[in-house]
Design a protein around this motif. Structure first.
Motif, PDB file in Angstrom:
ATOM      1  N   LYS A   1       0.829  -1.209   0.000  1.00  0.00           N
ATOM      2  CA  LYS A   1       0.000   0.000   0.000  1.00  0.00           C
ATOM      3  C   LYS A   1       0.862   1.256   0.000  1.00  0.00           C
ATOM      4  O   LYS A   1       0.572   2.213  -0.723  1.00  0.00           O
TER       5      LYS A   1
ATOM      6  N   LYS B   1       2.325   1.737  -3.388  1.00  0.00           N
ATOM      7  CA  LYS B   1       1.292   2.208  -4.310  1.00  0.00           C
ATOM      8  C   LYS B   1       1.045   3.701  -4.104  1.00  0.00           C
ATOM      9  O   LYS B   1       0.949   4.470  -5.080  1.00  0.00           O
ATOM     10  N   LYS B   2       0.955   4.120  -2.846  1.00  0.00           N
ATOM     11  CA  LYS B   2       0.770   5.550  -2.553  1.00  0.00           C
ATOM     12  C   LYS B   2       1.945   6.364  -3.087  1.00  0.00           C
ATOM     13  O   LYS B   2       1.769   7.446  -3.653  1.00  0.00           O
ATOM     14  N   ARG B   3       3.170   5.841  -2.877  1.00  0.00           N
ATOM     15  CA  ARG B   3       4.360   6.557  -3.340  1.00  0.00           C
ATOM     16  C   ARG B   3       4.341   6.697  -4.859  1.00  0.00           C
ATOM     17  O   ARG B   3       4.616   7.768  -5.397  1.00  0.00           O
ATOM     18  N   ARG B   4       3.975   5.609  -5.564  1.00  0.00           N
ATOM     19  CA  ARG B   4       3.913   5.669  -7.030  1.00  0.00           C
ATOM     20  C   ARG B   4       2.841   6.644  -7.496  1.00  0.00           C
ATOM     21  O   ARG B   4       3.057   7.407  -8.449  1.00  0.00           O
ATOM     22  N   GLN B   5       1.684   6.623  -6.824  1.00  0.00           N
ATOM     23  CA  GLN B   5       0.627   7.560  -7.188  1.00  0.00           C
ATOM     24  C   GLN B   5       1.083   8.995  -6.969  1.00  0.00           C
ATOM     25  O   GLN B   5       0.817   9.884  -7.787  1.00  0.00           O
ATOM     26  N   PHE B   6       1.778   9.215  -5.854  1.00  0.00           N
ATOM     27  CA  PHE B   6       2.285  10.563  -5.572  1.00  0.00           C
ATOM     28  C   PHE B   6       3.275  11.000  -6.646  1.00  0.00           C
ATOM     29  O   PHE B   6       3.205  12.126  -7.152  1.00  0.00           O
TER      30      PHE B   6
ATOM     31  N   LYS C   1       3.505   9.878  -9.713  1.00  0.00           N
ATOM     32  CA  LYS C   1       2.755  10.055 -10.961  1.00  0.00           C
ATOM     33  C   LYS C   1       2.060  11.413 -10.964  1.00  0.00           C
ATOM     34  O   LYS C   1       2.088  12.152 -11.969  1.00  0.00           O
ATOM     35  N   LYS C   2       1.453  11.761  -9.838  1.00  0.00           N
ATOM     36  CA  LYS C   2       0.774  13.048  -9.717  1.00  0.00           C
ATOM     37  C   LYS C   2       1.765  14.206  -9.860  1.00  0.00           C
ATOM     38  O   LYS C   2       1.499  15.192 -10.572  1.00  0.00           O
TER      39      LYS C   2
END
Length: 146
Positions: free
Chosen positions: A104, A107-112, A114-115
Motif C-alpha cells: 500500500k 502504491k501511494k508513493r507511485r501515485q504521488f 505520478k501526480k
C-alpha cells in the motif's frame, strides 16, 4: 558424544529424615523435608516410615518432584505444540500485514510520483504556451521593415 543440555543426570533423592538429621547438604532437600514435616506429611516420631499398602489420601494429590505421568507429559506436549502453532500463525499473519502495508505504501508513493510528474508536465506546457504567446505578441508589435 552429545551436548550438555541433552545429557540427563539422574536425580538422587534422599529421604526427608536424612535431610533433617543433616546427613545431606543439599538445601533443596532440606527445604523439601521441612515442608513435608510442616504440612503433616512426615511424622516426627516415626521417622517418616510409611506402612506398606495404599498411600494415605492426602499424599495422592502431591506430585512427585521432577516426575510427570504419561498423560501429563502428553498434555504438556500438546500444549507446547498448540502454542508453537498459534505463534507460527500469528507470525505469518503479521508478515502478511507487513507485506500488505508495504504494498500500500509503495502504491501511494507511485501515485504521488505520478501526480507530481503530471503537475510538472502541466507546468512545463503552461510555460511553453506563455513563451509562444509572448513571441506572437512580440512579432505583432514589431513593424515589418524591408
Amino acid at each position: 558424544m552429545g551436548c550438555k543440555q541433552t545429557k540427563v543426570i539422574p536425580f538422587k533423592q534422599t529421604s526427608a529424615e536424612e535431610a533433617l538429621t543433616g546427613k545431606i547438604n543439599c538445601p533443596h532437600e532440606l527445604y523439601y523435608a521441612k515442608f513435608q514435616r510442616r504440612s503433616g506429611l512426615l511424622c516426627p516420631r516415626r521417622g517418616g516410615v510409611v506402612p506398606r499398602g495404599k498411600a494415605p489420601r492426602r499424599l495422592e494429590q502431591i506430585p512427585v518432584r521432577c516426575f510427570y505421568t504419561a498423560e501429563r507429559r502428553r498434555q504438556k506436549a500438546d500444549l507446547f505444540r498448540l502454542d508453537r502453532l498459534v505463534e507460527q500463525v500469528q507470525r505469518k499473519q503479521l508478515d502478511r500485514e507487513i507485506k500488505h502495508k508495504a504494498v500500500k505504501d509503495e502504491k501511494k508513493r507511485r501515485q504521488f510520483l505520478k501526480k507530481m510528474r503530471a503537475e510538472h508536465q502541466l507546468q512545463m506546457r503552461e510555460e511553453k504556451l506563455k513563451k509562444v504567446e509572448e513571441e506572437r505578441a512580440a512579432k505583432r508589435k514589431k513593424p515589418v521593415t524591408k
